[in-house]
Design a protein around this motif. Structure first.
Motif, PDB file in Angstrom:
ATOM      1  N   ARG A  36       0.834  -1.193   0.000  1.00 34.44           N
ATOM      2  CA  ARG A  36       0.000   0.000   0.000  1.00 34.44           C
ATOM      3  C   ARG A  36       0.873   1.249   0.000  1.00 34.44           C
ATOM      4  N   ARG A  37       1.905   1.265   0.825  1.00 34.44           N
ATOM      5  CA  ARG A  37       2.769   2.448   0.898  1.00 34.44           C
ATOM      6  C   ARG A  37       3.516   2.671  -0.414  1.00 34.44           C
ATOM      7  N   ALA A  38       3.916   1.587  -1.065  1.00 30.23           N
ATOM      8  CA  ALA A  38       4.622   1.716  -2.340  1.00 30.23           C
ATOM      9  C   ALA A  38       3.713   2.283  -3.418  1.00 30.23           C
ATOM     10  N   MET A  39       2.473   1.792  -3.484  1.00 32.38           N
ATOM     11  CA  MET A  39       1.524   2.301  -4.475  1.00 32.38           C
ATOM     12  C   MET A  39       1.213   3.778  -4.215  1.00 32.38           C
ATOM     13  N   ALA A  40       1.074   4.137  -2.941  1.00 29.08           N
ATOM     14  CA  ALA A  40       0.773   5.530  -2.605  1.00 29.08           C
ATOM     15  C   ALA A  40       1.923   6.448  -2.980  1.00 29.08           C
ATOM     16  N   ALA A  41       3.142   5.968  -2.797  1.00 30.82           N
ATOM     17  CA  ALA A  41       4.314   6.794  -3.105  1.00 30.82           C
ATOM     18  C   ALA A  41       4.391   7.137  -4.587  1.00 30.82           C
ATOM     19  N   MET A  42       3.887   6.245  -5.436  1.00 30.08           N
ATOM     20  CA  MET A  42       3.949   6.465  -6.881  1.00 30.08           C
ATOM     21  C   MET A  42       3.020   7.586  -7.337  1.00 30.08           C
ATOM     22  N   ARG A  43       1.994   7.897  -6.539  1.00 29.01           N
ATOM     23  CA  ARG A  43       1.033   8.922  -6.957  1.00 29.01           C
ATOM     24  C   ARG A  43       0.863  10.006  -5.887  1.00 29.01           C
ATOM     25  N   TRP A  44       1.840  10.149  -5.003  1.00 23.96           N
ATOM     26  CA  TRP A  44       1.726  11.093  -3.885  1.00 23.96           C
ATOM     27  C   TRP A  44       1.644  12.529  -4.400  1.00 23.96           C
ATOM     28  N   ASP A  45       0.682  13.270  -3.860  1.00 22.67           N
ATOM     29  CA  ASP A  45       0.492  14.671  -4.228  1.00 22.67           C
ATOM     30  C   ASP A  45       0.927  15.552  -3.054  1.00 22.67           C
ATOM     31  N   GLU A  46       1.636  16.622  -3.335  1.00 26.28           N
ATOM     32  CA  GLU A  46       2.153  17.473  -2.259  1.00 26.28           C
ATOM     33  C   GLU A  46       1.043  18.069  -1.407  1.00 26.28           C
ATOM     34  N   ARG A  47      -0.106  18.345  -2.011  1.00 24.33           N
ATOM     35  CA  ARG A  47      -1.211  18.959  -1.271  1.00 24.33           C
ATOM     36  C   ARG A  47      -2.110  17.915  -0.608  1.00 24.33           C
ATOM     37  N   PHE A  48      -2.434  16.856  -1.334  1.00 22.47           N
ATOM     38  CA  PHE A  48      -3.448  15.920  -0.838  1.00 22.47           C
ATOM     39  C   PHE A  48      -2.905  14.535  -0.498  1.00 22.47           C
ATOM     40  N   GLY A  49      -1.609  14.319  -0.682  1.00 25.50           N
ATOM     41  CA  GLY A  49      -1.042  13.023  -0.335  1.00 25.50           C
ATOM     42  C   GLY A  49      -1.565  11.913  -1.225  1.00 25.50           C
ATOM     43  N   ASP A  50      -2.062  10.821  -0.614  1.00 19.42           N
ATOM     44  CA  ASP A  50      -2.521   9.660  -1.380  1.00 19.42           C
ATOM     45  C   ASP A  50      -4.020   9.679  -1.652  1.00 19.42           C
ATOM     46  N   ARG A  51      -4.680  10.768  -1.309  1.00 20.38           N
ATOM     47  CA  ARG A  51      -6.127  10.837  -1.508  1.00 20.38           C
ATOM     48  C   ARG A  51      -6.459  10.848  -3.009  1.00 20.38           C
ATOM     49  N   ASP A  52      -7.420  10.050  -3.376  1.00 16.40           N
ATOM     50  CA  ASP A  52      -7.892  10.038  -4.760  1.00 16.40           C
ATOM     51  C   ASP A  52      -9.208   9.282  -4.822  1.00 16.40           C
ATOM     52  N   VAL A  53      -9.792   9.220  -6.005  1.00 15.65           N
ATOM     53  CA  VAL A  53     -10.993   8.441  -6.268  1.00 15.65           C
ATOM     54  C   VAL A  53     -10.624   7.350  -7.256  1.00 15.65           C
ATOM     55  N   SER A  54     -11.024   6.122  -6.950  1.00 15.53           N
ATOM     56  CA  SER A  54     -10.729   5.015  -7.852  1.00 15.53           C
ATOM     57  C   SER A  54     -11.890   4.029  -7.802  1.00 15.53           C
ATOM     58  N   LEU A  55     -12.643   3.943  -8.900  1.00 15.89           N
ATOM     59  CA  LEU A  55     -13.826   3.090  -8.971  1.00 15.89           C
ATOM     60  C   LEU A  55     -13.777   2.228 -10.235  1.00 15.89           C
ATOM     61  N   VAL A  56     -14.361   1.040 -10.125  1.00 11.60           N
ATOM     62  CA  VAL A  56     -14.543   0.164 -11.281  1.00 11.60           C
ATOM     63  C   VAL A  56     -16.011  -0.235 -11.321  1.00 11.60           C
ATOM     64  N   VAL A  57     -16.635  -0.072 -12.478  1.00  7.46           N
ATOM     65  CA  VAL A  57     -18.063  -0.357 -12.635  1.00  7.46           C
ATOM     66  C   VAL A  57     -18.221  -1.382 -13.750  1.00  7.46           C
ATOM     67  N   LEU A  58     -18.912  -2.483 -13.451  1.00  8.60           N
ATOM     68  CA  LEU A  58     -19.179  -3.521 -14.441  1.00  8.60           C
ATOM     69  C   LEU A  58     -20.613  -3.362 -14.940  1.00  8.60           C
ATOM     70  N   THR A  59     -20.755  -3.013 -16.210  1.00  3.37           N
ATOM     71  CA  THR A  59     -22.075  -2.763 -16.784  1.00  3.37           C
ATOM     72  C   THR A  59     -22.491  -3.905 -17.706  1.00  3.37           C
ATOM     73  N   HIS A  60     -23.793  -4.072 -17.855  1.00 12.00           N
ATOM     74  CA  HIS A  60     -24.305  -5.036 -18.828  1.00 12.00           C
ATOM     75  C   HIS A  60     -25.361  -4.395 -19.724  1.00 12.00           C
ATOM     76  N   ALA A  61     -25.940  -3.259 -19.285  1.00 16.20           N
ATOM     77  CA  ALA A  61     -26.971  -2.602 -20.094  1.00 16.20           C
ATOM     78  C   ALA A  61     -26.971  -1.101 -19.853  1.00 16.20           C
ATOM     79  N   ALA A  62     -25.852  -0.565 -19.462  1.00 12.20           N
ATOM     80  CA  ALA A  62     -25.732   0.875 -19.216  1.00 12.20           C
ATOM     81  C   ALA A  62     -24.684   1.465 -20.149  1.00 12.20           C
ATOM     82  N   ASP A  63     -24.826   2.757 -20.438  1.00 16.41           N
ATOM     83  CA  ASP A  63     -23.875   3.454 -21.296  1.00 16.41           C
ATOM     84  C   ASP A  63     -22.703   3.933 -20.442  1.00 16.41           C
TER      85      ASP A  63
END
Length: 415
Positions: free
Chosen positions: A333-360
């Protein structure tokens, strides 16, 4: 070092093939255990233990103070430890009731302390058994309808007490956690069967699939040999693990798509609350980490199945921890966070995966983009704490408590 624990194969799923799959593994040294919850209305659970020669012994268990979870934990976990102590037992097959989710069972095996077993030290059942595989059985003609609906277990005459889980929540959770799949029967036609395969290949991408006919004759032993070394095998889910575990297909197939949504700014709480409806129509499942402007220290874990959705606590962002607290977090977890660390917000981000079958997918992306804070709002961080927050005590749609057997062992990230 040799692992002397007894292998445990868990058979789950909303299909009649579960029984034939479990029984196909009966062989010399293998014991089959099954708890039947169909008599809960009578206040009992029936536990059957079948020996390799086919002899079955059924025991009627009264509900421990009216609780299914307690009854199963107090009976099954000590039983697993006792079976391990029998020299004649070389493998245990556990056939779960169709309403049970294997993840909760596997976590209980790993974490719930079992005491009072004669001749054994107190500790979890995992001292004596190891999860060899989780095999989930699917009915080809009905699984996708179940997975995309909003029907509660109670509407099927299932569940007990305060259990307000939906059928979709159960069947999607079962497949997501599978190391291997058995699909029984055939779809309505070739296209529907191909669509089902496309969904399963994205929901459990590393799991080999055994398609069997209506005669329900699986070759479970052969299927187990096809499970890759990278399979989960009962490992707990982690809110901070990669969301595309198992490298699922990313191209659309039969109208089935995986939508990835990533953002480096938080959601506005009220707009997100309104936008969540886009995840409840034409969507099989969604999950991921949410950064909410009004809750800067907490990771929110979002998951949906069919017409039900919940948002719960996924722990804290590394940026909200002290250096000593960060050191106690997993290295990955710490290694992944270090790759995208932001000076202002650190490791905060949004990351979602949605599996659709009948949605655009475009509509989903547009709705979630709209819910993010604007550039102007981003510059007014001091005002975020004054905004109304519908997620102040987390969120579930429909808003109600859920109970799963073994539910006192909660996965981080669920409501």
């Amino acid at each position: 070092m040799t692992d002397r624990r007894t292998p445990l194969v868990v058979i789950a799923g909303w299909s009649d093939a579960a029984e034939s799959t479990a029984r196909s593994l009966l062989a010399d040294g293998t014991v089959l255990v099954h708890h039947d919850l169909s008599h809960l209305g009578e206040g009992v659970v029936r536990r059957t233990v079948t020996d390799p020669d086919g002899r079955a012994r059924t025991t009627v268990l009264e509900l421990a103070h009216g609780c299914v979870s307690c009854t199963l934990r107090e009976d099954l976990l000590p039983l697993l430890r006792r079976l391990h102590a029998r020299s004649s037992v070389r493998r245990i097959v556990l056939q779960l009731d169709r309403t049970l989710e294997p993840e909760a069972l596997c976590r209980a095996v790993e974490e719930v302390v079992v005491s009072g077993v004669v001749g054994q030290l107190d500790g979890p059942a995992a001292r004596d058994v190891r999860i060899e595989a989780v095999v989930v059985c699917v009915a080809a003609d009905s699984w996708l309808d179940d997975a995309t609906g909003d029907e509660a277990l109670a509407e099927r005459g299932l569940g007990v007490g305060d259990d307000e889980r939906t059928v979709a929540q159960v069947v999607v959770g079962q497949v997501e956690y599978a190391d291997a799949l058995v699909v029984a029967g055939a779809g309505e036609d070739g296209w529907n069967q191909a669509r089902l395969h496309a969904v399963l290949a994205r929901l459990a991408p590393a799991a080999p699939i055994d398609w069997i006919g209506d005669d329900l004759s699986p070759d479970a032993a052969r299927l187990l040999t096809r499970i890759p070394g990278s399979a989960r095998r009962g490992a707990a889910a982690d809110a901070h693990a990669p969301l595309l575990r198992g490298q699922p297909p990313l191209a659309a197939d039969c109208g089935v798509s995986l939508v990835e949504f990533v953002a480096e700014r938080p959601f506005h709480p009220e707009r997100l609350h309104e936008a969540l409806d886009v995840l409840l129509d034409g969507v099989v499942a969604a999950r991921g980490r949410v950064w909410l402007a009004t809750q800067p220290d907490r990771v929110l874990w979002l998951e949906s199945a069919g017409g039900g959705l919940r948002v719960g606590d996924g722990g804290r962002w590394l940026a909200a921890m002290t250096p000593d607290e960060q050191e106690r977090e997993p290295t990955a977890r710490r290694a992944m966070a270090a790759m995208r660390w932001d000076e202002r917000f650190g490791d905060r981000d949004v990351s979602l995966v949605v599996l659709t079958h009948a949605a655009d997918p475009t509509d989903i992306d547009r709705a979630l983009q709209w819910a993010l804070v604007t550039d102007e709002e981003l510059d007014r961080e001091a005002h975020w704490s004054t905004w109304s927050d519908p997620f102040g005590h987390w969120h579930q749609d429909p808003c109600a408590a859920s109970e799963s057997p073994y539910s006192d062992v909660n996965r981080e990230g669920t409501a």
